[in-house]
Design a protein around this motif. Structure first.
Motif, mmCIF file in Angstrom:
data_model
loop_
_atom_site.group_PDB
_atom_site.id
_atom_site.type_symbol
_atom_site.label_atom_id
_atom_site.label_comp_id
_atom_site.label_asym_id
_atom_site.label_seq_id
_atom_site.Cartn_x
_atom_site.Cartn_y
_atom_site.Cartn_z
ATOM 1 N N ARG A 1 20.459 -68.768 -38.173
ATOM 2 C CA ARG A 1 20.028 -70.606 -38.090
ATOM 3 C C ARG A 1 19.768 -70.754 -39.629
ATOM 4 N NH1 ARG A 1 14.541 -70.571 -34.400
ATOM 5 N NH2 ARG A 1 16.272 -69.339 -33.650
ATOM 6 N N ALA B 1 17.135 -71.584 -41.708
ATOM 7 C CA ALA B 1 16.874 -72.907 -41.951
ATOM 8 C C ALA B 1 16.672 -73.950 -43.505
ATOM 9 C CB ALA B 1 15.774 -72.779 -41.305
ATOM 10 N N THR C 1 13.871 -80.365 -42.196
ATOM 11 C CA THR C 1 14.019 -79.722 -41.922
ATOM 12 C C THR C 1 16.206 -79.222 -40.640
ATOM 13 O OG1 THR C 1 12.121 -79.031 -42.297
ATOM 14 C CG2 THR C 1 13.374 -76.871 -41.798
ATOM 15 N N MET D 1 18.588 -76.690 -39.758
ATOM 16 C CA MET D 1 19.271 -75.469 -38.903
ATOM 17 C C MET D 1 20.977 -75.062 -38.131
ATOM 18 S SD MET D 1 16.152 -74.285 -36.564
ATOM 19 C CE MET D 1 14.349 -74.085 -37.354
#
Length: 484
Positions: free
Chosen positions: A385, A387, A400, A402
């Motif tokens: 992911r 992030a 944020t 991902m």
């Protein structure tokens, strides 16, 4: 002679006929008005029946219901007039200098919670403690303790706390919320409006309510027991003193109780509590298929007597649904023997199953009912992911992001979206927030470049152009934006 005799006995015959008719009418009336057991009004036979009360149930449960106080610090930047940069004005008006000087204030919220184990584990609503820096609980005997946040699950609007203090604590047991029936008597216990612990009584008004809009899993118990602000996270219990639900929301135009309250079923609360015991993270099974509601037209096309179940519209490769043999156009009518009435009830029934087990789907295919066992597996993270919080000045500053995968898609409630870069969260007051970015938005194209990873998007934001040209997918639709 015959005429004479006939005239003589005619009055007597009339009397006998009238008497017989009266007797028959009396017998018929007596048979008609005879009371049935359902019509009987019984007089209390003993002192216990005269003093019939919910007090024993309340005494059993009340010590396990707590008040939850959550607080968080919020930093605000104070706007100051440029005049107050001048020492003369500051001295004259007594105002501090400096433009945009931060000020700190504390926001607090009040709700309820339920102790579910002797070690002090408390379950409450996520929205009661959302963003909290500190949480404190107050017991019914007026003792107060700090509490740690063990788990927060926004999708179910549930959270698990742990009291910092020596037990054992009074607690309640979970009931089987699937066995509830409309008309069952229930008690709601909580702290409405902060006035103190309060008990209200009502009945189960409806089950499987799906149009509440509070959580991702729309499957609520509706009750007419008075629920007001502050009751959130409190207990809904049955007449055995067991927990059947967590009070969560009300339908109200005034802010007060209108006799329509909603509770998250105990089955869901138990599932989240077990997740807290097993590592503090909710892991839901992944099906790898999409379903849709069956309306009257679809039911007629499938030759169904009535709309029922959900229709499978897509099955993804290398998914539990694909491995189980589920097919497009299959009609799922039950999971583990529990009826499925729409996609919300389907999601609830499936999402509350434990990873590692097998769930049996009852499916109608070609007019025949067949049972299909489905393996309960977590969604895979096919790509990391990765992030990243984007901090460079851009339309994405404060977001944020991902990389999408089945795991990330399941966490964010996105169906069938497994590739690209998705916004997971947006900070309040950030550029991304002001532009209108939302969690779940998928960034497809930036300045004519297809965005393939979070690393790539971060690199793009480091060289800002004069004009940002974006393509963002939201709810299956692509929006093209131009920002200067």
């Amino acid at each position: 002679m015959r005429l004479a005799n006939s005239n003589r006995f005619r009055p007597l015959c009339r009397i006998l006929l009238a008497t017989l008719t009266g007797l028959l009418a009396t017998a018929t009336f007596a048979q008609t008005v005879e009371p049935t057991p359902a019509d009987l009004r019984l007089i209390p036979q003993n002192e216990a029946q005269i003093k019939l009360s919910f007090a024993p149930v309340v005494k059993q449960v009340a010590p396990a219901v707590v008040n939850v106080y959550a607080s968080r610090k919020v930093v605000q930047r104070q706007r100051v007039s440029p005049f107050f940069e001048d020492p003369f004005f500051r001295r004259f008006f007594g105002q501090p200098g400096g433009s945009g000087r931060p000020r700190e204030r504390v926001e607090s919220s009040l709700g309820s919670g339920v102790i579910i184990s002797a070690d002090g584990t408390v379950i409450t609503n996520h929205h009661v403690i959302k963003g909290a820096d500190a949480v404190r609980v107050a017991l019914s005997d007026r003792r107060e303790f700090d509490a740690d946040i063990v788990l927060m699950d926004e999708r179910t609007d549930l959270a698990v706390l742990k009291i910092r203090g020596e037990g054992p604590y009074e607690h309640v047991s979970f009931a089987n919320s699937d066995s509830l029936e409309v008309g069952d008597i229930v008690l709601a216990i909580g702290n409405p409006f902060g006035v103190g612990q309060t008990v209200t009584q009502g009945i189960v008004s409806a089950l499987a309510r799906t149009q509440v809009g509070v959580t991702d899993f729309q499957f609520f118990i509706q009750t007419d027991a008075a629920i007001n602000p502050g009751n959130s996270g409190g207990a809904l219990v049955d007449m055995t003193g067991k927990l059947v639900g967590i009070n969560t929301a009300i339908f109200s135009r005034s802010g007060g109780s209108n006799g329509i309250g909603f509770a998250i079923p105990a089955h869901m609360a138990r599932f989240v509590a077990q997740a807290a015991d097993q590592g503090g993270k909710v892991r839901r099974p992944w099906l790898g298929a999409t379903v849709q509601m069956v309306n009257a037209e679809i039911a007629e096309a499938l030759s169904l007597e009535r709309p029922r179940g959900v229709l499978v519209t897509a099955v993804f490769d290398d998914s539990p649904a694909h491995d189980a043999g589920l097919k497009v156009s299959d009609l799922v009518i039950a999971i583990e023997g529990k009826e499925v009435i729409d996609p919300n009830s389907f999601g609830y029934r499936f999402a509350t199953k434990m990873i590692g087990e097998t769930s049996e789907f009852l499916v109608v295919r070609g007019g025949q009912e067949i049972a299909i066992p489905v393996s309960l597996q977590p969604a895979p993270e096919t790509v990391p992911r990765d992030a990243r919080v984007l901090r460079e000045y851009s339309p994405f500053e404060g977001a944020t992001v991902m990389n999408l995968s089945p795991a990330v898609s399941e966490e964010l409630g996105l169906e069938g979206l497994f590739e690209g870069v998705v916004i997971a969260s947006v900070n309040r007051g950030s550029a991304a927030n002001q532009v209108g970015m939302r969690p779940g938005d998928i960034i497809r194209v930036v300045n004519n470049q297809k965005v393939e990873s979070t690393r790539m998007l971060e690199t793009i934001t480091k060289t800002p152009p004069r004009v940002w040209r974006l393509e963002v997918e939201r709810d299956g639709k692509i929006s093209k934006l131009e920002l200067r």
